[in-house]
Write a protein that holds these residues in place. Sequence first.
Motif, mmCIF file in Angstrom:
data_model
loop_
_atom_site.group_PDB
_atom_site.id
_atom_site.type_symbol
_atom_site.label_atom_id
_atom_site.label_comp_id
_atom_site.label_asym_id
_atom_site.label_seq_id
_atom_site.Cartn_x
_atom_site.Cartn_y
_atom_site.Cartn_z
ATOM 1 N N ILE A 162 0.826 -1.162 0.160
ATOM 2 C CA ILE A 162 0.028 0.091 -0.225
ATOM 3 C C ILE A 162 0.889 1.297 0.000
ATOM 4 C CG2 ILE A 162 -1.827 1.231 1.242
ATOM 5 C CD1 ILE A 162 -2.870 -1.347 2.508
ATOM 6 N N LEU A 163 0.864 2.006 -1.108
ATOM 7 C CA LEU A 163 1.438 3.381 -1.172
ATOM 8 C C LEU A 163 0.334 4.341 -1.176
ATOM 9 C CD1 LEU A 163 3.894 2.463 -4.180
ATOM 10 C CD2 LEU A 163 4.444 2.341 -1.462
ATOM 11 N N PRO A 164 0.595 5.459 -0.231
ATOM 12 C CA PRO A 164 -0.354 6.498 -0.136
ATOM 13 C C PRO A 164 -0.283 7.562 -1.137
ATOM 14 C CG PRO A 164 1.275 6.747 1.476
ATOM 15 C CD PRO A 164 1.570 5.399 1.055
ATOM 16 N N GLY A 165 0.787 7.631 -1.864
ATOM 17 C CA GLY A 165 0.972 8.534 -2.979
ATOM 18 C C GLY A 165 0.587 9.897 -2.369
ATOM 19 N N ASN A 166 0.194 10.616 -3.227
ATOM 20 C CA ASN A 166 -0.117 12.208 -3.258
ATOM 21 C C ASN A 166 -1.488 12.380 -2.630
ATOM 22 O OD1 ASN A 166 1.653 12.302 -5.776
ATOM 23 N ND2 ASN A 166 2.377 13.297 -4.002
ATOM 24 N N HIS A 167 -2.578 11.632 -3.110
ATOM 25 C CA HIS A 167 -3.863 11.572 -2.757
ATOM 26 C C HIS A 167 -4.665 10.268 -2.576
ATOM 27 C CE1 HIS A 167 -4.575 15.865 -3.079
ATOM 28 N NE2 HIS A 167 -3.675 15.957 -4.048
ATOM 29 N N LEU A 168 -5.432 10.112 -1.664
ATOM 30 C CA LEU A 168 -6.288 8.887 -1.539
ATOM 31 C C LEU A 168 -7.699 9.344 -1.921
ATOM 32 C CD1 LEU A 168 -5.261 7.518 1.913
ATOM 33 C CD2 LEU A 168 -4.551 6.893 -0.181
ATOM 34 N N SER A 180 -5.009 4.992 -4.329
ATOM 35 C CA SER A 180 -3.927 6.339 -4.306
ATOM 36 C C SER A 180 -3.515 6.657 -5.542
ATOM 37 C CB SER A 180 -2.890 5.718 -3.422
ATOM 38 O OG SER A 180 -2.280 4.741 -4.340
ATOM 39 N N PHE A 181 -3.207 7.965 -5.504
ATOM 40 C CA PHE A 181 -2.761 8.797 -6.994
ATOM 41 C C PHE A 181 -1.579 9.370 -6.538
ATOM 42 C CE2 PHE A 181 -7.028 8.059 -7.335
ATOM 43 C CZ PHE A 181 -7.236 8.095 -8.686
ATOM 44 N N GLU A 182 -0.436 8.959 -7.474
ATOM 45 C CA GLU A 182 0.765 9.676 -7.567
ATOM 46 C C GLU A 182 0.856 10.447 -8.842
ATOM 47 O OE1 GLU A 182 5.802 8.455 -6.945
ATOM 48 O OE2 GLU A 182 4.100 7.167 -6.767
ATOM 49 N N PHE A 183 1.505 11.511 -8.474
ATOM 50 C CA PHE A 183 1.743 12.641 -9.861
ATOM 51 C C PHE A 183 2.976 12.863 -9.918
ATOM 52 C CE2 PHE A 183 -2.361 13.192 -7.777
ATOM 53 C CZ PHE A 183 -3.013 13.225 -8.520
ATOM 54 N N ARG A 184 3.412 12.447 -11.262
ATOM 55 C CA ARG A 184 5.043 12.773 -11.533
ATOM 56 C C ARG A 184 4.879 13.624 -12.675
ATOM 57 N NH1 ARG A 184 6.391 6.373 -11.579
ATOM 58 N NH2 ARG A 184 6.190 6.058 -9.245
ATOM 59 N N SER A 185 6.089 14.134 -13.132
ATOM 60 C CA SER A 185 6.508 15.073 -14.211
ATOM 61 C C SER A 185 7.732 14.715 -14.801
ATOM 62 C CB SER A 185 6.159 16.558 -13.954
ATOM 63 O OG SER A 185 6.871 17.326 -14.891
ATOM 64 N N GLY A 240 6.690 19.811 -18.760
ATOM 65 C CA GLY A 240 6.922 18.404 -18.867
ATOM 66 C C GLY A 240 5.282 17.815 -18.753
ATOM 67 N N ARG A 241 5.076 16.637 -19.547
ATOM 68 C CA ARG A 241 3.931 16.019 -19.416
ATOM 69 C C ARG A 241 3.768 15.485 -18.123
ATOM 70 N NH1 ARG A 241 3.947 13.150 -25.407
ATOM 71 N NH2 ARG A 241 3.943 15.339 -26.629
ATOM 72 N N ALA A 242 2.492 15.424 -17.568
ATOM 73 C CA ALA A 242 2.051 14.816 -16.336
ATOM 74 C C ALA A 242 1.916 13.372 -16.510
ATOM 75 C CB ALA A 242 0.859 15.364 -15.780
ATOM 76 N N ARG A 243 2.277 12.505 -15.472
ATOM 77 C CA ARG A 243 2.178 11.142 -15.421
ATOM 78 C C ARG A 243 1.467 10.781 -14.154
ATOM 79 N NH1 ARG A 243 3.612 11.610 -19.896
ATOM 80 N NH2 ARG A 243 5.397 10.551 -21.265
ATOM 81 N N ILE A 244 0.386 10.201 -14.044
ATOM 82 C CA ILE A 244 -0.404 9.966 -12.933
ATOM 83 C C ILE A 244 -0.639 8.301 -12.855
ATOM 84 C CG2 ILE A 244 -2.788 10.159 -12.203
ATOM 85 C CD1 ILE A 244 -3.190 12.337 -14.098
ATOM 86 N N VAL A 245 0.175 8.061 -11.648
ATOM 87 C CA VAL A 245 0.052 6.567 -11.070
ATOM 88 C C VAL A 245 -1.000 6.077 -10.456
ATOM 89 C CG1 VAL A 245 1.497 4.630 -10.200
ATOM 90 C CG2 VAL A 245 2.689 6.682 -11.339
ATOM 91 N N HIS A 246 -1.834 5.348 -10.798
ATOM 92 C CA HIS A 246 -3.125 5.071 -10.151
ATOM 93 C C HIS A 246 -3.295 3.799 -9.623
ATOM 94 C CE1 HIS A 246 -7.653 4.218 -10.543
ATOM 95 N NE2 HIS A 246 -7.386 4.506 -9.279
ATOM 96 N N ARG A 247 -3.178 3.458 -8.276
ATOM 97 C CA ARG A 247 -3.153 2.293 -7.600
ATOM 98 C C ARG A 247 -4.386 2.155 -7.075
ATOM 99 N NH1 ARG A 247 1.737 4.451 -6.511
ATOM 100 N NH2 ARG A 247 3.564 3.249 -7.477
ATOM 101 N N VAL A 290 -4.180 19.489 -6.627
ATOM 102 C CA VAL A 290 -4.793 19.890 -5.283
ATOM 103 C C VAL A 290 -6.157 19.166 -4.934
ATOM 104 C CG1 VAL A 290 -3.651 22.054 -5.585
ATOM 105 C CG2 VAL A 290 -6.018 21.414 -6.596
ATOM 106 N N ALA A 291 -6.809 18.528 -5.846
ATOM 107 C CA ALA A 291 -7.867 17.846 -5.643
ATOM 108 C C ALA A 291 -8.251 16.652 -6.678
ATOM 109 C CB ALA A 291 -8.941 18.556 -5.476
ATOM 110 N N LEU A 292 -8.910 15.565 -6.498
ATOM 111 C CA LEU A 292 -9.422 14.754 -7.309
ATOM 112 C C LEU A 292 -10.778 14.205 -6.777
ATOM 113 C CD1 LEU A 292 -8.713 11.404 -6.404
ATOM 114 C CD2 LEU A 292 -6.528 12.293 -6.761
ATOM 115 N N PHE A 293 -11.568 13.930 -7.763
ATOM 116 C CA PHE A 293 -12.817 13.199 -7.540
ATOM 117 C C PHE A 293 -13.297 12.130 -8.375
ATOM 118 C CE2 PHE A 293 -13.170 17.951 -6.789
ATOM 119 C CZ PHE A 293 -13.121 17.819 -5.609
#
Length: 328
Positions: free
Chosen positions: A245-251, A261-266, A276-283, A323-326
């Motif tokens: 379980i990785l918390p990332g930047n947002h749950l 969990s979501f982790e945002f990379r550039s 740079g283009r965003a990469r979104i790691v979604h677990r 800053v937020a996701l839904f």
Amino acid sequence: MSSTNRNRKYTMHIFYSSLRLHDFALADFALCIVGVGVELTTVYDPETSTERGGPRLIFPKVNPVLISISDDGGGVVGGGTLYALSRTPAVVRPLDFEPWFFALDDLSHTVWRELPSPPLFPCRLNPLEFLDPPKVRVAAYALVGSHILLSVSVQQLQPQQQQEDKGTCAFDMDTEQWEMVHDSNLPFDGQALPLGSDDDHRFVAVASAADVTVYRMVVGISAVTGKKELTIVALRVVVASNCRILPGNHLCAMGKGSFASFEFRSIAAASMGKVGRARIVHRTYSLVDDGEDDWVVMVKKQDRQVYKLRDPHAYLAHPSWAVALFSM
């Protein structure tokens, strides 16, 4: 972006900010995404991708805590109540000054209703305390049944001083009154997200040690005092050998015992001015009960997906933070 989980399709709406210290708060409310800031309120309709103005808070708040309640009864379609609570209550003007707590009954209303302030806020200061008022900040909160739970932190004069627990209070949305329900602070940071229906009583949150923890929380009446009290227990989470379980930047709560969990990379370098283009790691994590022990939950499955921005020509200025996701 879209993601499928347990035969249900979710559309993820992700909002970015080029400033880390943003003053805007976002919440999904009345089938829309509502943003409340210092100077304005914005209502975004994801169905039509349109934006319009909403009722502004007369007493401006910086990045307030927003909690939305959907209307499951016979009310207006997409109705409910949106609560706005000051995240850093202040005793001097202009920002985050009293009153600190408001409610908007639905988006057809043009005025926010003022509500009682939490007892943990600096409501009653003597003249000496007013000269050097405590710096209070919302530390943790959760929506448990018909109650909003709240704990705060107070900035210490000396960095080495240990944070003192102020307790946990609860706002009854039926009577619209606050009451202390626990002597200790909530044991997590930020918001605890529900893992199922109101009858499930399980919530996922990031504990103080930056670990993802599952809690069982219930607000009931004490058999001893006859007053409301919070019962909270951290469940033991058993993770399969191939899961982590990785918390990332947002749950984000996904319903039916699942969360993500979501982790945002550039790709951009750390130097300013680069894009740079965003990469979104979604677990996505799926939980099941142990079957033999009510205090144990098991992570039986983990899915990992990586997304890019849909527009191949869209870039994000560095640095950019989500800053937020839904999930809607």
